[in-house]
Write an enzyme that holds these catalytic residues in place. Sequence first.
Site, PDB file in Angstrom:
ATOM      1  N   ARG A 166       0.749  -1.493   0.469  1.00 38.54           N
ATOM      2  CA  ARG A 166       0.121  -0.672   0.627  1.00 38.54           C
ATOM      3  C   ARG A 166       1.187   1.273  -0.068  1.00 38.54           C
ATOM      4  NH1 ARG A 166      -3.332  -2.546   4.321  1.00 38.54           N
ATOM      5  NH2 ARG A 166      -4.893  -3.278   3.085  1.00 38.54           N
ATOM      6  N   PHE A 175     -10.830  -3.998  -5.936  1.00 40.10           N
ATOM      7  CA  PHE A 175     -11.262  -4.573  -4.487  1.00 40.10           C
ATOM      8  C   PHE A 175     -10.452  -4.224  -3.485  1.00 40.10           C
ATOM      9  CE2 PHE A 175     -10.088  -6.644  -8.592  1.00 40.10           C
ATOM     10  CZ  PHE A 175     -11.378  -7.839  -8.572  1.00 40.10           C
ATOM     11  N   ASP A 221     -15.852  -2.411  -4.503  1.00 37.13           N
ATOM     12  CA  ASP A 221     -16.462  -3.608  -4.170  1.00 37.13           C
ATOM     13  C   ASP A 221     -17.496  -3.558  -3.967  1.00 37.13           C
ATOM     14  OD1 ASP A 221     -13.578  -4.788  -1.723  1.00 37.13           O
ATOM     15  OD2 ASP A 221     -15.906  -4.872  -1.735  1.00 37.13           O
ATOM     16  N   SER A 222     -17.305  -5.210  -3.714  1.00 32.87           N
ATOM     17  CA  SER A 222     -19.173  -5.873  -3.859  1.00 32.87           C
ATOM     18  C   SER A 222     -19.482  -6.093  -2.778  1.00 32.87           C
ATOM     19  CB  SER A 222     -18.804  -7.797  -4.005  1.00 32.87           C
ATOM     20  OG  SER A 222     -17.534  -8.252  -3.826  1.00 32.87           O
ATOM     21  N   ASP A 243      -6.154  -5.818  -6.541  1.00 31.32           N
ATOM     22  CA  ASP A 243      -6.528  -6.774  -5.992  1.00 31.32           C
ATOM     23  C   ASP A 243      -7.225  -7.719  -5.284  1.00 31.32           C
ATOM     24  OD1 ASP A 243      -5.265  -8.039  -2.969  1.00 31.32           O
ATOM     25  OD2 ASP A 243      -5.594  -6.465  -1.792  1.00 31.32           O
ATOM     26  N   CYS A 270      -3.490 -13.129  -4.772  1.00 27.85           N
ATOM     27  CA  CYS A 270      -3.031 -14.493  -3.106  1.00 27.85           C
ATOM     28  C   CYS A 270      -3.196 -15.632  -3.668  1.00 27.85           C
ATOM     29  CB  CYS A 270      -3.787 -13.880  -2.220  1.00 27.85           C
ATOM     30  SG  CYS A 270      -5.636 -13.708  -2.801  1.00 27.85           S
TER      31      CYS A 270
HETATM   32  N1  SAH Z   1      -7.012  -4.654  -1.317  1.00 29.75           N
HETATM   33  C1  SAH Z   1      -8.225  -4.404   0.419  1.00 29.75           C
HETATM   34  C2  SAH Z   1      -7.715  -6.701  -0.170  1.00 29.75           C
HETATM   35  C3  SAH Z   1      -8.705  -6.517  -0.908  1.00 29.75           C
HETATM   36  S1  SAH Z   1      -9.165  -8.245  -0.334  1.00 29.75           S
HETATM   37  C4  SAH Z   1      -7.226  -4.515   1.378  1.00 29.75           C
HETATM   38  O1  SAH Z   1      -6.576  -2.957   0.213  1.00 29.75           O
HETATM   39  O2  SAH Z   1      -7.495  -4.087   1.829  1.00 29.75           O
HETATM   40  C5  SAH Z   1     -10.433  -8.199  -1.881  1.00 29.75           C
HETATM   41  C6  SAH Z   1     -12.328  -7.834  -1.304  1.00 29.75           C
HETATM   42  O3  SAH Z   1     -12.987  -8.567  -2.706  1.00 29.75           O
HETATM   43  C7  SAH Z   1     -12.631  -8.186  -0.580  1.00 29.75           C
HETATM   44  O4  SAH Z   1     -12.871  -7.443   0.391  1.00 29.75           O
HETATM   45  C8  SAH Z   1     -14.064  -8.814  -1.420  1.00 29.75           C
HETATM   46  O5  SAH Z   1     -15.278  -7.635  -0.552  1.00 29.75           O
HETATM   47  C9  SAH Z   1     -13.775  -8.342  -2.024  1.00 29.75           C
HETATM   48  N2  SAH Z   1     -14.817  -8.588  -3.653  1.00 29.75           N
HETATM   49  C10 SAH Z   1     -14.377  -9.931  -4.555  1.00 29.75           C
HETATM   50  N3  SAH Z   1     -15.226 -10.742  -5.115  1.00 29.75           N
HETATM   51  C11 SAH Z   1     -15.941  -9.580  -5.547  1.00 29.75           C
HETATM   52  C12 SAH Z   1     -16.177  -8.837  -7.167  1.00 29.75           C
HETATM   53  N4  SAH Z   1     -16.174 -10.295  -7.992  1.00 29.75           N
HETATM   54  N5  SAH Z   1     -16.012  -7.646  -7.331  1.00 29.75           N
HETATM   55  C13 SAH Z   1     -16.020  -6.880  -6.124  1.00 29.75           C
HETATM   56  N6  SAH Z   1     -15.299  -7.060  -4.946  1.00 29.75           N
HETATM   57  C14 SAH Z   1     -14.832  -8.115  -5.000  1.00 29.75           C
END
Ligand code: SAH
Length: 394
Positions: free
Chosen positions: A210, A226, A248-249, A298, A338
């Site tokens: 980050r 995400f 984010d979803s 991410d 990941c």
């Molecule tokens: N970048 C974040 C961590 C990401 S974890 C950080 O720095 O903290 C992955 C995230 O993707 C989760 O919040 C989950 O809700 C979201 N997610 C999973 N599938 C998704 C999709 N199809 N569209 C949007 N968000 C999604």
Amino acid sequence: MTDVVLKKDKEKAVNQRHPWVFSGAIDRVKGKPVNGDIVRLLNHKGDFMAFGFYNDQSRVALRLLEWDENTAVNEDWIKQKVAAAVNARANILNAGTDTCRLIFSEADYLPGLIVDKYADHLAVQILTSGIEKLMPVVIDELRRLLNPLSIFDKSDASSRQHEGLETDNVVLWGDEPPASVEVKENGIVYSINIAEGQKSGFYCDQRDNRRIVAEHAAGKKVLDCFSYTGGFTLNALRNGAASVTSVDSSALAIETLKQNISLNKLDASIHSAIQSDVNKQLRAFKDAGEKFDIIVLDPPKYAPSRSALDRAARAYKDLNRVGMLLLNSGGLLATFSCSGAMDMENFKQVLAWAALDAGKQVQFIHQFCQPEDHPVRSSFPEGEYLKGLLCRVF
Ligand code: SAH
């Protein structure tokens, strides 16, 4: 103590100190150990090889702990491993950072134990029956070292099923953690909901990444996909981004992200949060002709196992291809995987493939990895899972 005898041709990994013995590698069990017991592993000639946790419900029937026959694996052994792991994190914790992973399972020689620190609260995941049995010792040692306000069990249900364990998210010590625990990472404040949040509440494995991405953010138009509760978003805003859009979803993630923006007194007028599926949203941006200077991708783990790798590679490729199409020329794509099953070489190939399909040229300008509180033990490459590339896209 029960003896477990290994098949003749299965010694190599044990000798190389890999901590897993699969059930298929076991020739016979002399006696009737209870799951979670510590047993002695012998080779086919009857020589001692290692001590480990036994579990006949798991594909990984033995999780090895100690290779020296003269070192007893007792309460002191467990305490010593807990203390070594906790003390090794001193480098990470400072005035600006009071959250990190204190214990990372096999990588810290404690198979099945994950402990995350959220300021004065601890969230633990107990993923093996061996660790479950030893939790009173672990809790005592964590209390002695850290004197936390609470220790909360945040074990992941699917991982526990593999060991035949039931899941119960409960307070192990102290009071129920509050619905919002404020933690700091690199000087940024986050509200963490330990009981309700994803994983144990926060993805502290992206701490360094980050910061590195945010170093490029000044004056830029940033898209954080995400976003969860805003790790990349908040760092970019703090470092002077012209605007940040987060996608984010999860409604709870978006709501918490907005709280985090106000907690940090960042400028909400240059931020927008979209609760949507990222794939859909990226296509909507493309149709609208929207472009960005920096895009963060991410996603959650697309490849849960090696067998899912081909499918996952196509999903990563497609996501990154669309991401590249939304960048201004010379813009940056910070893209992560990941999935432990996808290694850095694979990931670079996926990016090369995405670039070709997008008709773009890509430079890899930085390789991201997991931070030092998520160590990779040399005899356990499976513990390496987080990788990413900072790409300049023309
Ligand atoms: N970048 C974040 C961590 C990401 S974890 C950080 O720095 O903290 C992955 C995230 O993707 C989760 O919040 C989950 O809700 C979201 N997610 C999973 N599938 C998704 C999709 N199809 N569209 C949007 N968000 C999604």
